[in-house]
Every structure is written in structure tokens, then in C-alpha cells.
Motif scaffolding. Structure first.
Motif, PDB file in Angstrom:
ATOM      1  N   ASP A   1     -18.561  19.809   0.367  1.00  0.00           N
ATOM      2  CA  ASP A   1     -17.548  19.603   1.400  1.00  0.00           C
ATOM      3  C   ASP A   1     -17.166  20.892   2.119  1.00  0.00           C
ATOM      4  O   ASP A   1     -16.445  20.852   3.115  1.00  0.00           O
ATOM      5  CB  ASP A   1     -16.284  18.989   0.785  1.00  0.00           C
ATOM      6  CG  ASP A   1     -16.522  17.586   0.251  1.00  0.00           C
ATOM      7  OD1 ASP A   1     -17.518  16.968   0.663  1.00  0.00           O
ATOM      8  OD2 ASP A   1     -15.711  17.122  -0.572  1.00  0.00           O
ATOM      9  N   ILE A   2     -17.614  22.023   1.602  1.00  0.00           N
ATOM     10  CA  ILE A   2     -17.256  23.315   2.195  1.00  0.00           C
ATOM     11  C   ILE A   2     -18.375  23.785   3.110  1.00  0.00           C
ATOM     12  O   ILE A   2     -19.547  23.773   2.703  1.00  0.00           O
ATOM     13  CB  ILE A   2     -17.014  24.359   1.091  1.00  0.00           C
ATOM     14  CG1 ILE A   2     -15.915  23.872   0.146  1.00  0.00           C
ATOM     15  CG2 ILE A   2     -16.639  25.712   1.681  1.00  0.00           C
ATOM     16  CD1 ILE A   2     -15.799  24.677  -1.119  1.00  0.00           C
ATOM     17  N   PRO A   3     -18.067  24.189   4.346  1.00  0.00           N
ATOM     18  CA  PRO A   3     -19.112  24.678   5.249  1.00  0.00           C
ATOM     19  C   PRO A   3     -19.939  25.782   4.612  1.00  0.00           C
ATOM     20  O   PRO A   3     -19.401  26.667   3.936  1.00  0.00           O
ATOM     21  CB  PRO A   3     -18.315  25.192   6.447  1.00  0.00           C
ATOM     22  CG  PRO A   3     -17.070  24.364   6.453  1.00  0.00           C
ATOM     23  CD  PRO A   3     -16.750  24.144   4.995  1.00  0.00           C
TER      24      PRO A   3
ATOM     25  N   GLU B   1     -21.195  30.513   1.171  1.00  0.00           N
ATOM     26  CA  GLU B   1     -22.082  31.635   0.847  1.00  0.00           C
ATOM     27  C   GLU B   1     -21.285  32.909   0.605  1.00  0.00           C
ATOM     28  O   GLU B   1     -21.554  33.653  -0.340  1.00  0.00           O
ATOM     29  CB  GLU B   1     -23.091  31.836   1.970  1.00  0.00           C
ATOM     30  CG  GLU B   1     -24.173  30.766   2.010  1.00  0.00           C
ATOM     31  CD  GLU B   1     -25.146  30.975   3.162  1.00  0.00           C
ATOM     32  OE1 GLU B   1     -24.854  31.821   4.042  1.00  0.00           O
ATOM     33  OE2 GLU B   1     -26.189  30.296   3.187  1.00  0.00           O
ATOM     34  N   ASP B   2     -20.287  33.173   1.453  1.00  0.00           N
ATOM     35  CA  ASP B   2     -19.457  34.371   1.269  1.00  0.00           C
ATOM     36  C   ASP B   2     -18.636  34.273  -0.011  1.00  0.00           C
ATOM     37  O   ASP B   2     -18.464  35.262  -0.733  1.00  0.00           O
ATOM     38  CB  ASP B   2     -18.525  34.556   2.467  1.00  0.00           C
ATOM     39  CG  ASP B   2     -19.233  35.163   3.663  1.00  0.00           C
ATOM     40  OD1 ASP B   2     -20.373  35.636   3.498  1.00  0.00           O
ATOM     41  OD2 ASP B   2     -18.655  35.169   4.761  1.00  0.00           O
TER      42      ASP B   2
ATOM     43  N   ASN C   1     -11.811  34.849   8.436  1.00  0.00           N
ATOM     44  CA  ASN C   1     -12.697  33.934   9.156  1.00  0.00           C
ATOM     45  C   ASN C   1     -12.168  32.502   9.127  1.00  0.00           C
ATOM     46  O   ASN C   1     -12.216  31.790  10.138  1.00  0.00           O
ATOM     47  CB  ASN C   1     -14.105  33.974   8.564  1.00  0.00           C
ATOM     48  CG  ASN C   1     -14.848  35.238   8.920  1.00  0.00           C
ATOM     49  OD1 ASN C   1     -14.482  35.933   9.869  1.00  0.00           O
ATOM     50  ND2 ASN C   1     -15.892  35.560   8.171  1.00  0.00           N
ATOM     51  N   ILE C   2     -11.645  32.078   7.977  1.00  0.00           N
ATOM     52  CA  ILE C   2     -11.104  30.723   7.871  1.00  0.00           C
ATOM     53  C   ILE C   2      -9.870  30.564   8.753  1.00  0.00           C
ATOM     54  O   ILE C   2      -9.716  29.555   9.461  1.00  0.00           O
ATOM     55  CB  ILE C   2     -10.763  30.384   6.409  1.00  0.00           C
ATOM     56  CG1 ILE C   2     -12.044  30.331   5.566  1.00  0.00           C
ATOM     57  CG2 ILE C   2     -10.020  29.050   6.315  1.00  0.00           C
ATOM     58  CD1 ILE C   2     -11.799  30.170   4.086  1.00  0.00           C
TER      59      ILE C   2
ATOM     60  N   PHE D   1      -7.393  22.771   0.199  1.00  0.00           N
ATOM     61  CA  PHE D   1      -6.488  22.189   1.190  1.00  0.00           C
ATOM     62  C   PHE D   1      -7.187  21.926   2.515  1.00  0.00           C
ATOM     63  O   PHE D   1      -6.967  20.887   3.152  1.00  0.00           O
ATOM     64  CB  PHE D   1      -5.289  23.122   1.418  1.00  0.00           C
ATOM     65  CG  PHE D   1      -4.346  22.627   2.479  1.00  0.00           C
ATOM     66  CD1 PHE D   1      -3.442  21.612   2.195  1.00  0.00           C
ATOM     67  CD2 PHE D   1      -4.365  23.165   3.752  1.00  0.00           C
ATOM     68  CE1 PHE D   1      -2.572  21.141   3.173  1.00  0.00           C
ATOM     69  CE2 PHE D   1      -3.502  22.705   4.735  1.00  0.00           C
ATOM     70  CZ  PHE D   1      -2.602  21.681   4.442  1.00  0.00           C
ATOM     71  N   THR D   2      -8.030  22.858   2.948  1.00  0.00           N
ATOM     72  CA  THR D   2      -8.626  22.790   4.281  1.00  0.00           C
ATOM     73  C   THR D   2      -9.807  21.838   4.362  1.00  0.00           C
ATOM     74  O   THR D   2      -9.963  21.118   5.356  1.00  0.00           O
ATOM     75  CB  THR D   2      -9.086  24.199   4.725  1.00  0.00           C
ATOM     76  OG1 THR D   2      -7.994  25.112   4.606  1.00  0.00           O
ATOM     77  CG2 THR D   2      -9.582  24.186   6.166  1.00  0.00           C
ATOM     78  N   PHE D   3     -10.627  21.797   3.327  1.00  0.00           N
ATOM     79  CA  PHE D   3     -11.862  21.028   3.393  1.00  0.00           C
ATOM     80  C   PHE D   3     -11.932  19.868   2.397  1.00  0.00           C
ATOM     81  O   PHE D   3     -12.218  18.734   2.777  1.00  0.00           O
ATOM     82  CB  PHE D   3     -13.066  21.947   3.153  1.00  0.00           C
ATOM     83  CG  PHE D   3     -13.129  23.118   4.089  1.00  0.00           C
ATOM     84  CD1 PHE D   3     -13.329  22.934   5.444  1.00  0.00           C
ATOM     85  CD2 PHE D   3     -12.964  24.416   3.619  1.00  0.00           C
ATOM     86  CE1 PHE D   3     -13.390  24.002   6.324  1.00  0.00           C
ATOM     87  CE2 PHE D   3     -13.018  25.495   4.473  1.00  0.00           C
ATOM     88  CZ  PHE D   3     -13.232  25.288   5.835  1.00  0.00           C
ATOM     89  N   ILE D   4     -11.665  20.156   1.119  1.00  0.00           N
ATOM     90  CA  ILE D   4     -11.937  19.164   0.079  1.00  0.00           C
ATOM     91  C   ILE D   4     -11.000  17.963   0.151  1.00  0.00           C
ATOM     92  O   ILE D   4     -11.446  16.808   0.160  1.00  0.00           O
ATOM     93  CB  ILE D   4     -11.874  19.818  -1.315  1.00  0.00           C
ATOM     94  CG1 ILE D   4     -12.993  20.857  -1.437  1.00  0.00           C
ATOM     95  CG2 ILE D   4     -11.996  18.769  -2.412  1.00  0.00           C
ATOM     96  CD1 ILE D   4     -12.956  21.670  -2.713  1.00  0.00           C
TER      97      ILE D   4
END
Length: 224
Positions: free
Chosen positions: A83-85, A90-91, A116-117, A193-196
Motif C-alpha cells: 500500500d506504500i508507494p 525504498e527510502d 518528501n511525504i 495514517f497516510t497510505f495504509i
């Protein structure tokens, strides 16, 4: 740090075992550091390594901790990593991978990832990371446990007082013991919170709408 058990910010009072020497010539040693969370009372255990020093009664201590690794509770990878870009994942994985060998490099990767996020996902772009964090914690709808965690990043390495780290977030600079681990934990909370969680709710909505369709009822209405 953020408790790995209850996910709340906590100040730990650490105790350590007697050091075990790993290099007689250079006086390198390892210790077990342990404490309990003041919120949930669960234990947290780290393995530490550093240069041994001795006080006036012969007790050993570390002048500087070279690296440390959480050994309890065992840290697991995200079960929802899909679910995470990929760019962010990778970072994150690189930051975790280099943590033991170089907390400074890990912290630099995490700071850059955090920025970045905030810029890409929350459209917050300022001259400094400190100001971007301030804008983020002022957003509506962000839970307090997450704003508290992200806000604490400004104190890591005394970020607010060092313009270089504040502007050039990817630069490798010194961090205090435990700060690189804290940054990784903040990134994990932000990922959740942002993706999952949004994607989890989206899948649950689709499942429910399918069931409603099967019994001839209208779909759930989305909030505008």
C-alpha cells in the motif's frame, strides 16, 4: 521515543547489564539496555555496542554508543507494504538497513523521506523542514498522536537550531542516541495514517458495497 507496543511517545529510564568485551585490544563491548514504557508498562530491550570506559570504582560505561538494535519487541516489516508507494518504501527500507551501521546516514534518509511525504502527499512546501512540520501539525483531521510524533522531529539533533540540517535534510550529520530509531518510528506512523489506513477503509467499503448490491440495497454514500 515512540513505544513499539502502544505507539505513544514516552521517556524511558534505561538500565544496562554489565558489558561483555568483544575486543580486548580496543576495549569494545556490548551491553543489553532495557526499560519499561511508563504508559503501557511493557518492556523494551536494545543491544548496544561501544567503546568501554570505567569510572573511579571500576564500573563500565559507554563514552559513545556506536550502534544499537532493538531486540524486543522484534521489529517486523509492514504487512501492508504494497500500500506504500515504491518511491517512499525504498527510502524507508534503506534507512532501516543502514541503522545499525550508521545512525547518522539512517537519520538523513528519514529526514529526507519525511520532507518528501509532506511535500508530495500534503502539498506543504516551505524553505525549511521545521516550518513544513509546523504547517503539518496545524492541519485539520490529523490525530494528536501523529502530530506529537512529527512535531518531536524538530528536537532531533536540535534540528530547529541548525540551519544546515533544517534546509539540507539529506545531509549526514550527528544525531543523539535513539534519535535515528525515533525518526524511523515517525515515518512508520505517517505511512500508516497516510497510505495504509485509507486503503484499508477503501477495500472495506468495496466489500460492503458488494454485499449491499447482492441483497439489492444502494451503495454507501461517500462524504463530500
Amino acid at each position: 521515543m515512540i513505544c513499539p507496543h502502544c505507539s505513544t511517545a514516552a521517556k524511558y529510564e534505561w538500565k544496562t547489564t554489565q558489558a561483555m568485551k568483544v575486543d580486548e585490544e580496543e576495549s569494545k563491548g556490548t551491553k543489553i539496555a532495557y526499560s519499561t514504557c511508563p504508559n503501557c508498562e511493557e518492556i523494551v530491550v536494545y543491544l548496544q555496542r561501544g567503546e568501554l570506559e570505567y569510572d573511579n570504582i571500576g564500573m563500565d560505561y559507554f563514552e559513545d554508543i556506536e550502534w544499537q538494535k532493538m531486540i524486543y519487541p522484534k521489529k517486523e516489516n509492514f504487512t501492508n507494504s504494497d500500500d506504500i508507494p515504491k518511491l517512499y518504501l525504498e527510502d524507508y527500507e534503506e534507512s532501516v538497513k543502514v541503522l545499525s551501521a550508521s545512525p547518522k546516514a539512517s537519520a538523513a534518509l528519514s529526514r529526507r523521506l519525511l520532507q518528501n511525504i509532506l511535500r508530495e502527499e500534503y502539498k506543504i512546501k516551505e524553505k525549511t523542514l521545521v516550518q513544513e512540520i509546523q504547517n503539518f501539525i496545524e492541519l485539520e483531521g490529523i490525530p494528536s498522536h501523529l502530530t506529537d510524533a512529527v512535531d518531536a522531529v524538530r528536537n532531533i539533533g536540535n534540528l530547529a537550531a541548525h540551519p544546515t540540517k533544517n534546509k539540507n535534510t539529506g545531509e549526514i550529520v550527528s544525531v543523539e542516541n535513539g534519535e535515528a530509531e525515533w525518526l524511523i518510528e515517525v515515518i512508520e506512523a505517517l505511512f500508516d495514517f497516510t497510505f495504509i489506513q485509507p486503503l484499508k477503509l477503501q477495500r472495506r467499503r468495496k466489500e460492503l458495497n458488494l454485499k449491499l448490491e447482492q441483497i439489492g440495497k444502494p451503495e454507501m454514500k461517500k462524504k463530500e
